[in-house]
Design a protein around this motif. Structure first.
Motif, mmCIF file in Angstrom:
data_model
loop_
_atom_site.group_PDB
_atom_site.id
_atom_site.type_symbol
_atom_site.label_atom_id
_atom_site.label_comp_id
_atom_site.label_asym_id
_atom_site.label_seq_id
_atom_site.Cartn_x
_atom_site.Cartn_y
_atom_site.Cartn_z
ATOM 1 N N CYS A 134 0.840 -1.203 0.000
ATOM 2 C CA CYS A 134 0.000 0.000 0.000
ATOM 3 C C CYS A 134 0.874 1.251 0.000
ATOM 4 O O CYS A 134 1.881 1.313 0.697
ATOM 5 C CB CYS A 134 -0.899 0.012 1.235
ATOM 6 S SG CYS A 134 -2.047 -1.373 1.298
ATOM 7 N N ARG A 136 -4.544 1.476 1.876
ATOM 8 C CA ARG A 136 -4.735 0.705 3.114
ATOM 9 C C ARG A 136 -6.218 0.494 3.406
ATOM 10 O O ARG A 136 -6.631 -0.591 3.808
ATOM 11 C CB ARG A 136 -4.041 1.405 4.282
ATOM 12 C CG ARG A 136 -2.517 1.296 4.214
ATOM 13 C CD ARG A 136 -1.826 1.824 5.467
ATOM 14 N NE ARG A 136 -2.013 3.259 5.673
ATOM 15 C CZ ARG A 136 -1.316 4.215 5.051
ATOM 16 N NH1 ARG A 136 -0.387 3.888 4.183
ATOM 17 N NH2 ARG A 136 -1.543 5.483 5.307
ATOM 18 N N SER A 137 -7.030 1.511 3.181
ATOM 19 C CA SER A 137 -8.479 1.394 3.402
ATOM 20 C C SER A 137 -9.093 0.394 2.430
ATOM 21 O O SER A 137 -9.917 -0.447 2.802
ATOM 22 C CB SER A 137 -9.161 2.753 3.237
ATOM 23 O OG SER A 137 -8.649 3.665 4.158
ATOM 24 N N ARG A 174 -8.106 -3.159 3.418
ATOM 25 C CA ARG A 174 -8.851 -3.581 4.613
ATOM 26 C C ARG A 174 -10.277 -4.008 4.219
ATOM 27 O O ARG A 174 -10.800 -4.997 4.722
ATOM 28 C CB ARG A 174 -8.905 -2.455 5.639
ATOM 29 C CG ARG A 174 -9.491 -2.885 6.972
ATOM 30 C CD ARG A 174 -9.361 -1.815 8.046
ATOM 31 N NE ARG A 174 -7.955 -1.590 8.382
ATOM 32 C CZ ARG A 174 -7.321 -0.418 8.224
ATOM 33 N NH1 ARG A 174 -7.965 0.637 7.769
ATOM 34 N NH2 ARG A 174 -6.055 -0.292 8.548
ATOM 35 N N SER A 212 -9.957 -7.477 1.882
ATOM 36 C CA SER A 212 -9.211 -8.644 2.367
ATOM 37 C C SER A 212 -10.074 -9.874 2.637
ATOM 38 O O SER A 212 -9.722 -10.972 2.206
ATOM 39 C CB SER A 212 -8.399 -8.296 3.617
ATOM 40 O OG SER A 212 -7.242 -7.609 3.245
#
Length: 150
Positions: free
Chosen positions: A110, A116-117, A120, A123
């Motif tokens: 990332c 990153r969002s 998340r 995933s």
């Protein structure tokens, strides 16, 4: 892998990654509808980019570029400003047996908060997709090696 299955990593990778399930295609359509307005690449954009820049990749499977291929491993991936994604399919001897196994591994790097969002959020689905792809390929029956006539 069955003892008589083909050992061509390109063929095996296409079996696993090139036949997405209907539910995955639905999730991908939802994903594309959500991330497109945010400026992230949609699967359609990735596919078109990969097709137009075939000189930087050694082909593609579905919408992912083949970044690297050896006799036993094929790496797919995509780079974007929010994250870089790679998936490896590796054919190797199964530890402690005479059999071969196909191992799927993914790596994501990332670059920012959006990456990153996004990671998340996807995933839990990502793990299901990879597992499902492997199970679907096994259920269809792995391609068999051609035995040369004596």
């Amino acid at each position: 892998m069955p003892d008589d299955s083909i050992t061509d990593i390109g063929t095996l990778a296409r079996e696993v990654m090139g036949n997405p399930s209907l539910w995955f295609r639905g999730l991908l359509a939802i994903r594309d509808g959500v991330v497109g307005p945010l400026g992230l690449k949609t699967s359609r954009t990735i596919r078109q980019t990969t097709e137009n820049h075939s000189s930087t990749a050694t082909g593609q499977i579905d919408f992912f570029a083949i970044l690297q291929q050896t006799e036993t491993e094929l790496v797919l991936g995509e780079k974007d400003r929010h994250l870089d994604f790679q998936a490896s399919l590796l054919l190797r001897p199964s530890p402690g047996t005479r059999h071969t196994e196909l191992v799927a591994t993914t790596v994501v790097h990332c670059h920012n908060l959006l990456g990153r969002s996004y990671l998340r959020a996807i995933s839990p689905f990502h793990k299901l997709v990879i597992k499902s792809n492997l199970e679907r390929a096994a259920a269809r029956g792995w391609p068999r090696a051609q035995i040369a006539a004596a």
